[in-house]
Design an enzyme around this catalytic site. Structure first.
Site, mmCIF file in Angstrom:
data_model
loop_
_atom_site.group_PDB
_atom_site.id
_atom_site.type_symbol
_atom_site.label_atom_id
_atom_site.label_comp_id
_atom_site.label_asym_id
_atom_site.label_seq_id
_atom_site.Cartn_x
_atom_site.Cartn_y
_atom_site.Cartn_z
ATOM 1 C CB THR A 105 -5.702 -3.132 1.125
ATOM 2 O OG1 THR A 105 -5.590 -1.757 0.986
ATOM 3 C CG2 THR A 105 -5.096 -3.692 -0.218
ATOM 4 C CG ASP A 137 -1.157 4.315 2.617
ATOM 5 O OD1 ASP A 137 -1.125 5.227 1.874
ATOM 6 O OD2 ASP A 137 -1.983 4.414 3.611
ATOM 7 C CB SER A 182 -6.645 1.938 0.032
ATOM 8 O OG SER A 182 -5.111 2.724 0.078
ATOM 9 C CG ASP A 218 -2.892 0.867 -2.561
ATOM 10 O OD1 ASP A 218 -1.773 1.240 -2.539
ATOM 11 O OD2 ASP A 218 -3.664 0.799 -1.718
ATOM 12 C CG HIS A 219 -2.605 4.804 -3.539
ATOM 13 N ND1 HIS A 219 -1.683 5.272 -2.516
ATOM 14 C CD2 HIS A 219 -3.482 4.256 -2.927
ATOM 15 C CE1 HIS A 219 -2.415 4.807 -1.263
ATOM 16 N NE2 HIS A 219 -3.353 4.255 -1.565
ATOM 17 C CG ASP A 247 -1.957 0.741 1.114
ATOM 18 O OD1 ASP A 247 -1.766 2.134 0.454
ATOM 19 O OD2 ASP A 247 -3.114 0.437 1.326
HETATM 20 MG MG MG Z 1 -4.251 -0.870 2.406
HETATM 21 ZN ZN ZN Z 2 -3.037 6.036 2.055
#
Ligand code: MG
Ligand code: ZN
Length: 372
Positions: free
Chosen positions: A142, A267, A89, A309-310, A48
């Protein structure tokens, strides 16, 4: 007669899926796959918030080495969601799990809020064992997007209740309070136990645990009441739980398995603009990825797909840096919109080269399984 025709047509439509994804309008009934099966098992790894900056800094911090160098194929995906160039996410994981672009915050539902069948649910429909492992809570966006259907990622208790609606075989992550201290007073840990899950910490001695619980054909372990700790503060289950999960699912299966494993907190390091947090989480994930690739190499029938995811934080390495001493900056405490690398190895890996939508990861995994 009319009802029969309508039901035949809707069955056909359901079986074929739609360009928008497979909306769950009836109980999933799936014929045997007819396309050739390329991969027996799929291990889907998500970091993530793990963009190029995070991967680069993590690699240099690791003496210029990473398990990612072992992947045979690299591609890029476009991470935007239906309503925003900057995804969250939930929408991103729903794209991977369901093959639809949807709105930020959506868990396993399309842009019209209709539930869409996930890869995990489809694998279950094919009688394949499935698993989810995360270093966040197991109801976090997620992992949730692979098993739950909800208009909001924040409805953690409703997402937890969706675990009872599937036959997932193995799950590990935090968030116990959403299962056993709920506003509706249901105790989902008891309900899962009744359904056949061994619910407890099995990491000390996995084989003893398995033999003691040999009547339980499913395993769930809720590692903490809410969010698990960062790895730098002592969280240590991700690698063992993932490798035990792969072994457990492989032993249960003759026809292949599906597991999604998430390194969730890269993340969170990005959101808090904390380079050390990003790197420590990445290094744990890197070690896990190496073990997964070792396992998959030996198995020979497993497709491993790794992506994010990003990106989070707009994290980059600045002038004045050396490999031993990096000068890094963040451009925000939020997600950024950059394309995201995809790594693949094993049978079907070649499908993942190129530049494509995040939803194509769903389609390419289905192709690798030979699903119609
Ligand atoms: Mg996540
Ligand atoms: Zn985030």
């Amino acid at each position: 007669m009319r009802i029969l025709i309508i039901s035949i047509i809707s069955t056909l439509l359901y079986a074929c899926g739609t360009p928008k994804g497979q909306v769950l309008t009836s109980a999933p009934i799936i014929e045997k796959p007819v396309k050739p099966k390329i991969a027996k098992n799929v291990i889907f790894l998500i970091g993530d918030g793990m963009g190029i900056g995070q991967i680069t800094a993590g690699t240099y911090a690791n003496g210029n080495k990473t398990s990612l160098e072992r992947f045979s194929v690299i591609g890029l995906h476009k991470p935007y969601s239906h309503n925003s160039l900057i995804t969250d996410s939930a929408a991103a994981a729903t794209s991977f799990a369901c093959g639809v672009k949807t709105f930020n915050g959506a868990i396993g539902v399309d842009n019209d809020t209709l539930p869409v069948r996930t890869l995990l649910e489809e694998a279950e429909a094919y009688n394949m064992p499935t698993g989810l492992v995360a270093s966040s809570t197991i109801v976090h966006a997620t992992p949730a997007s692979f098993i739950a259907h909800n208009v909001s990622r924040k409805n953690y208790e409703e997402i937890a209740a969706d675990f009872l609606k599937t036959d997932i075989d193995y799950f590990v992550g935090g968030g116990k309070k959403y299962f056993d201290r709920r506003t509706d007073e249901r105790d989902l840990v008891t309900e899962l136990t009744t359904k056949g899950y061994a619910m407890g910490n099995f990491l000390e001695d996995f084989s003893t645990y398995k033999s003691k619980n040999n009547t339980a054909n499913k395993i769930g372990y809720l590692t903490s009441d809410s969010d698990p700790l960062p790895v730098a503060q002592g969280r240590d289950y991700l690698i063992d739980a993932s490798m035990h999960g792969i072994e457990f699912l492989d032993n249960k299966s003759t026809g292949g398995f599906f597991i999604m494993i998430e390194s969730s907190q890269i993340d969170w390091g990005g959101h808090s603009n904390d380079e050390d947090y990003i790197i420590s989480e990445f290094l744990e994930f890197d070690k896990l990825i190496g073990q997964v690739l070792d396992w998959a190499d030996k198995d020979g029938e497993t497709l491993v797909v790794l992506t994010a995811d990003h990106e989070t934080g707009g994290f980059t390495i600045q002038p004045g840096s050396t490999m031993d001493s990096m000068v890094t900056t963040f451009t925000s405490t939020k997600h950024s919109g950059d394309f995201i690398p995809v790594f693949a190895d094993g049978p079907g890996a070649d499908k993942f080269s190129g530049l494509y939508e995040n939803t194509d990861i769903y389609h390419r995994i289905r192709e690798a399984y030979g699903w119609e």
